[in-house]
Design an enzyme around this catalytic site. Structure first.
Site, PDB file in Angstrom:
ATOM      1  N   THR A 197      -6.227  15.663  -6.592  1.00 55.22           N
ATOM      2  CA  THR A 197      -5.516  14.613  -7.293  1.00 55.22           C
ATOM      3  C   THR A 197      -5.312  15.037  -8.730  1.00 55.22           C
ATOM      4  O   THR A 197      -6.204  15.642  -9.351  1.00 55.22           O
ATOM      5  CB  THR A 197      -6.288  13.280  -7.220  1.00 55.22           C
ATOM      6  OG1 THR A 197      -5.572  12.268  -7.918  1.00 55.22           O
ATOM      7  CG2 THR A 197      -7.676  13.400  -7.819  1.00 55.22           C
ATOM      8  N   GLU A 346      -9.899   8.608  -4.998  1.00 52.59           N
ATOM      9  CA  GLU A 346     -11.338   8.770  -4.941  1.00 52.59           C
ATOM     10  C   GLU A 346     -12.036   7.734  -4.065  1.00 52.59           C
ATOM     11  O   GLU A 346     -13.239   7.856  -3.802  1.00 52.59           O
ATOM     12  CB  GLU A 346     -11.918   8.706  -6.361  1.00 52.59           C
ATOM     13  CG  GLU A 346     -11.552   9.880  -7.235  1.00 52.59           C
ATOM     14  CD  GLU A 346     -10.191   9.782  -7.915  1.00 52.59           C
ATOM     15  OE1 GLU A 346      -9.907  10.573  -8.826  1.00 52.59           O
ATOM     16  OE2 GLU A 346      -9.400   8.889  -7.521  1.00 52.59           O
ATOM     17  N   LYS A 456      -0.920  -1.845 -26.801  1.00 49.66           N
ATOM     18  CA  LYS A 456      -1.687  -2.534 -27.841  1.00 49.66           C
ATOM     19  C   LYS A 456      -0.750  -2.778 -29.016  1.00 49.66           C
ATOM     20  O   LYS A 456      -0.462  -1.875 -29.804  1.00 49.66           O
ATOM     21  CB  LYS A 456      -2.894  -1.690 -28.244  1.00 49.66           C
ATOM     22  CG  LYS A 456      -3.783  -1.309 -27.064  1.00 49.66           C
ATOM     23  CD  LYS A 456      -4.849  -0.312 -27.464  1.00 49.66           C
ATOM     24  CE  LYS A 456      -5.655   0.134 -26.240  1.00 49.66           C
ATOM     25  NZ  LYS A 456      -4.852   0.929 -25.300  1.00 49.66           N
ATOM     26  N   TRP A 461      -2.987  -7.279 -26.382  1.00 47.16           N
ATOM     27  CA  TRP A 461      -2.904  -6.323 -25.278  1.00 47.16           C
ATOM     28  C   TRP A 461      -1.847  -6.838 -24.310  1.00 47.16           C
ATOM     29  O   TRP A 461      -1.993  -7.923 -23.742  1.00 47.16           O
ATOM     30  CB  TRP A 461      -4.251  -6.200 -24.572  1.00 47.16           C
ATOM     31  CG  TRP A 461      -5.212  -5.318 -25.295  1.00 47.16           C
ATOM     32  CD1 TRP A 461      -5.280  -5.130 -26.650  1.00 47.16           C
ATOM     33  CD2 TRP A 461      -6.245  -4.525 -24.722  1.00 47.16           C
ATOM     34  NE1 TRP A 461      -6.296  -4.265 -26.959  1.00 47.16           N
ATOM     35  CE2 TRP A 461      -6.910  -3.870 -25.790  1.00 47.16           C
ATOM     36  CE3 TRP A 461      -6.690  -4.296 -23.440  1.00 47.16           C
ATOM     37  CZ2 TRP A 461      -7.976  -3.004 -25.603  1.00 47.16           C
ATOM     38  CZ3 TRP A 461      -7.748  -3.435 -23.235  1.00 47.16           C
ATOM     39  CH2 TRP A 461      -8.388  -2.794 -24.301  1.00 47.16           C
TER      40      TRP A 461
END
Length: 563
Positions: A197, A346, A456, A461
């Site tokens: 990956t 994963e 940001k 955010w």
């Protein structure tokens, strides 16, 4: 760890290990007459499939491959790949699924790093091999895969184009092998598969899974998809076709589940929109999974409305990137059932899948869309928590944000020969996903953004995923990507790339005005109006079809900023 008392064991008692061969064995028990189809070129039933899997094991034996050796595969989604999923792993060797969309240099790195011993390669990829063959350090043998053996229209490319060690063509080798082979028992923690990956920095990372992990992942899918009917999949009536590459996290693990259930399976080879639609209709496909780009391509096809009756039987799990409300509405408008799934390479990959309970199924369609576009409900046997920057857990109240951290029976234990990045992945005993989210009290996961993609701006955010979802609902927008770029005053400001649908003549000012109207009504925060909108023909994607925001931020910064 508390003190416990283990059960007494009789010396002669047998405790069967959780092996991939055990899932294969189920395919012959109940519906062995069902078919596995490859494009319009090849079909077989499960009796023949099992014979071919055993033939493959005998071929590996004849070629001198030993348990523990790495077997690399370059192929499109095919019956051959499915045979390798079971034959290579049940033999005790390790299946290395090559990401054919990586650059030749990256592919070379992964093959040498994995120490591949033999390569099974479709002739379409011979040019890639030609570019790197002199730099391979461990590969000893090659087997060519060709579709031409099924059509008889032409011969396979000359084998002398390959390095020394070419053993022949896959189908010919299988035809000459015995179909009698007894797969052995071995430790369930034996290494079964590996793939690589790519991240934002450094070389690709080698992810690996054991037989036990893949067995348990299949049981998790069985529980959630079939038991709880998150996306109903009945082997007696449903037909499965992946539209996620088999090199990408084992096509999300569904080929193992479909084979264990002896469900009819359809493998489309190289993805071609017309052929995908043809197979979907001709073979009666009812369950698929793909990234949003593929679904958008199919639902945007001018031919799609003509096949509404067929599409109304189609159920699609979306992953890899966020399912926007605009795309979900377009799909459901054609009768397609869509839900989101969440995970990563994963994690094998399933961590969450959308599940509507009895009360939620009674909700209005627009309320269901809101649920279906969430990342999903936490999967069985998986534990997800939210963690702040100080390593403290965050409340699951549907509002508080934190990084998703995970535990479960099928998560990779690290990265191959990369202990430093493996330790970072598992910092504090939890697998760190890098995704910012909230989790509701009833276990819905709502992903806000990747930690590196959150914008940001002015002390706020702003989720780039939320902005893309808002843009998807603007009439005429087919696809969008939003990134944050440096701004002297605000720190960062959002910028958007937009692909518009055919027949529309959108302008940046018009799109901004529509968003500003929502801000003025109080429906949106003021930060949700991008500073700059650029119309493009194509949005950069990664090798597995995700929006490549790193590339947009770096290589396309000049275009977006107009400098």
């Amino acid at each position: 760890m508390i003190q416990t008392k283990l059960i007494p064991r009789t010396a002669e008692a047998h405790e069967p290990p959780m092996l991939i061969k055990s899932m294969l064995a189920q395919s012959l028990k109940y519906e062995p007459q069902r078919e596995i189809v490859y494009r319009d070129l090849f079909r077989m039933n499960y009796i023949q499939f099992n014979q071919r899997v055993r033939k493959l094991a005998n071929v590996l034996t004849e070629l001198g491959i030993k348990p523990g050796d790495m077997v690399a595969v370059f192929d499109w989604d095919s019956h051959r790949y499915l045979e390798c999923f079971f034959g290579v792993t049940s033999y005790g060797a390790i299946l290395h699924t090559i990401n054919v969309r990586l650059s030749p240099a990256q592919i070379l790195y992964t093959m040498n790093h994995a120490k591949d011993k033999i390569v099974l390669i479709h002739e379409d990829f011979l040019p890639i091999l030609a570019a790197i063959k002199d730099q391979l350090t461990t590969v000893e043998k090659f087997v060519v895969l060709s579709d031409k053996v099924y059509t008889g229209t032409a011969e396979v490319k000359p084998l002398n184009e390959l390095p020394e060690g070419v053993e022949g063509e896959y189908e010919a080798l299988l035809n000459s092998a015995s179909d009698q082979y007894e797969f052995p028992d071995f430790d369930e923690n034996t290494w079964a598969t590996s793939f690589y990956t790519t991240g934002t920095t450094g070389n690709p990372k080698g992810v690996y899974f054991s037989h036990r992990q893949l067995f348990m992942h299949t049981m998790g899918l069985l529980t959630y998809i079939i038991g709880y009917e998150a996306m109903p999949f009945k082997g007696s009536t449903d037909v499965y076709m992946p539209i996620t590459p088999m090199f990408h996290v084992h096509a999300w693990g569904f080929p193992f589940l479909a084979t264990m259930m002896s469900a009819k399976q359809v493998y489309p080879g190289r993805y071609e929109p017309e052929l995908l639609l043809k197979l979907l209709i001709a073979e009666g496909v009812t369950l698929s999974h793909c990234v949003p780009t593929i679904l958008n391509m199919l639902v945007s096809s001018p031919a799609a409305p003509r096949f509404r009756e067929n599409l109304s039987r189609w159920k699609v799990i979306i992953g890899g990137s966020a399912l926007t409300k605009g795309l979900a509405n377009a799909a459901t408008g054609l009768g397609i059932t869509v839900i989101s799934g969440y995970g990563m390479s994963e994690t094998a990959p399933i961590l969450a899948v959308g599940y509507l309970n009895e009360q939620e199924k009674m909700c209005l369609p627009e309320e269901q869309i809101d649920l279906r576009t969430r990342a999903g409900r936490i999967a069985p046997f998986v534990e997800l928590r939210l963690m702040d920057d100080n390593g403290q857990f965050v409340a699951h109240d549907g509002h508080s944000l934190g990084e998703i951290v995970a535990r479960g029976p099928w998560l990779t234990q690290g990265y191959y020969e990369d202990p430093e990045r493996g330790a970072d992945l598992w910092k504090g005993g939890w697998l760190h996903t890098g995704d910012v989210a909230s989790i509701t009290t009833d276990h819905w996961v709502i992903v806000s953004d990747r930690t590196k993609d959150v914008i940001k701006t002015g002390g706020e955010w702003v989720s780039s995923l939320d902005m893309e979802d808002v843009l998807s609902q603007v009439e005429g927008i087919a696809e969008s990507a939003v990134v944050g770029l440096p701004d002297e005053r605000w720190g960062e400001r959002p910028h958007a790339l937009i692909i518009q649908k055919p027949g529309y003549a959108l302008t940046a000012e018009g799109v901004k005005a529509e968003l500003q109207a929502k801000v003025d009504r109080g429906d949106l925060h003021k930060w949700y109006v991008p500073d700059r909108i650029v119309f493009v023909q194509e949005i950069p994607k990664t090798s597995v079809g995700k929006i490549d925001k790193k590339k947009i931020r770096s290589e396309m910064k000049e275009l977006i900023l107009g400098k």
